[in-house]
Design an enzyme around this catalytic site. Sequence first.
Site, short mmCIF file in Angstrom:
data_model
loop_
_atom_site.label_atom_id
_atom_site.label_comp_id
_atom_site.label_asym_id
_atom_site.label_seq_id
_atom_site.Cartn_x
_atom_site.Cartn_y
_atom_site.Cartn_z
N CYS A 1 -28.39 1.80 24.78
CA CYS A 1 -28.02 1.29 26.11
C CYS A 1 -26.94 2.22 26.66
O CYS A 1 -25.84 2.30 26.12
CB CYS A 1 -27.50 -0.14 26.01
SG CYS A 1 -26.99 -0.80 27.60
N GLY A 2 -27.27 2.93 27.74
CA GLY A 2 -26.37 3.96 28.29
C GLY A 2 -25.14 3.37 28.96
O GLY A 2 -24.03 3.89 28.82
N CYS B 1 -29.16 0.65 35.05
CA CYS B 1 -29.57 0.96 33.67
C CYS B 1 -29.21 2.43 33.44
O CYS B 1 -29.74 3.32 34.13
CB CYS B 1 -31.07 0.73 33.51
SG CYS B 1 -31.70 1.23 31.91
N1 LIG Z 1 -33.39 -2.95 28.15
C1 LIG Z 1 -33.24 -1.70 27.47
C2 LIG Z 1 -31.95 -1.57 26.75
C3 LIG Z 1 -30.76 -1.57 27.66
C4 LIG Z 1 -30.65 -0.33 28.56
C5 LIG Z 1 -29.35 -0.33 29.30
N2 LIG Z 1 -29.18 -1.33 30.29
C6 LIG Z 1 -28.86 1.03 29.73
O1 LIG Z 1 -27.87 1.06 30.48
O2 LIG Z 1 -29.35 2.05 29.27
C7 LIG Z 1 -34.39 -1.49 26.46
O3 LIG Z 1 -34.97 -2.48 25.98
O4 LIG Z 1 -34.68 -0.33 26.14
#
Ligand SMILES: N[C@@H](CCC[C@H](N)C(=O)O)C(=O)O
Length: 291
Positions: free
Chosen positions: A87-88, A229
């Site tokens: 999670c970035g 994200c």
């Molecule tokens: N939902 C994503 C994991 C979380 C990603 C995150 N919000 C970000 O900032 O990169 C997954 O299931 O890959």
Amino acid sequence: MTTLAFTKGHGTGNDFVLFTDPDGEVDLTPERVRFLCDRRFGIGADGVIRAVRSRSIPEGAAILETEPEAEWFMDYWNADGTVAEMCGNGVRVYTHYLISEGLVAPERSDTLPLGTRAGVRDVLIGAAGYTVDLGRWRLGKERLVQASGLEVARPGLGIEVGNPHVVTVLADESELEGLNLVAEPTLDPAPADGANAEFVVPAEPFLVNGVAHIRMRVFERGVGETLSCGTGAAASALAFRHWGGDQMPHSWSVAVPGGKLGVRMFATEEGEHVSLSGPAELVYSGTIDLP
Ligand SMILES: N[C@@H](CCC[C@H](N)C(=O)O)C(=O)O
């Protein structure tokens, strides 16, 4: 009854419940994660991040064999109770949390190596925020993407930045705004482990001082539409550059509903890496009884 001391944090509106469990003693189950992330019956968040020492979790112990400096592991869970590799936004907020809790004491301009399910990620602590090296990225398959609000399905490009993404470029801002991301987009063929689905358009003006500007919305795997994200922003810039060809720059600014993120592609000895920069905020702390 387990009472948890937690902190709520976010990175560009992508929000997390964080707590410290150095020895991995808390029985964190999918049900408990869903409860913590429930915006009506729990605290409310897109995900849960447990601060656990790498040696106290099997995925972390495996990492320590080759990278013993990664003392802390980011045990990241999506709001639906599934775990994700990376999670970035979370890794920046996690770094900020570890520092503010006194669990690590790096200097400004230090790099903190953190264990994740995607491997070790180095976070650079700077005066203006945090930059994480997301490592090597990989081009995936093309898939047809259908989302509510689009008349016809569009081609989306698979990009892996530790976790899986499918990026679709739309015609213009009104198409981006017209998307209904309450409904989950469908991907054809469907990836076995699912994927995060990003939709992007060029911003106006597109190129400013050598930095390309795009806008992105996202439907996150295991969560739904989120305000941001981080890995999705990196995947979006990489997909856009892939389609745009050689004249595209290596520095990108990605506007998401919750703010702005910076993405940069750079050469390393092992191949091209991509990095992500942006803010990390801790909002409040409290305690909650786990069911
Ligand atoms: N939902 C994503 C994991 C979380 C990603 C995150 N919000 C970000 O900032 O990169 C997954 O299931 O890959």
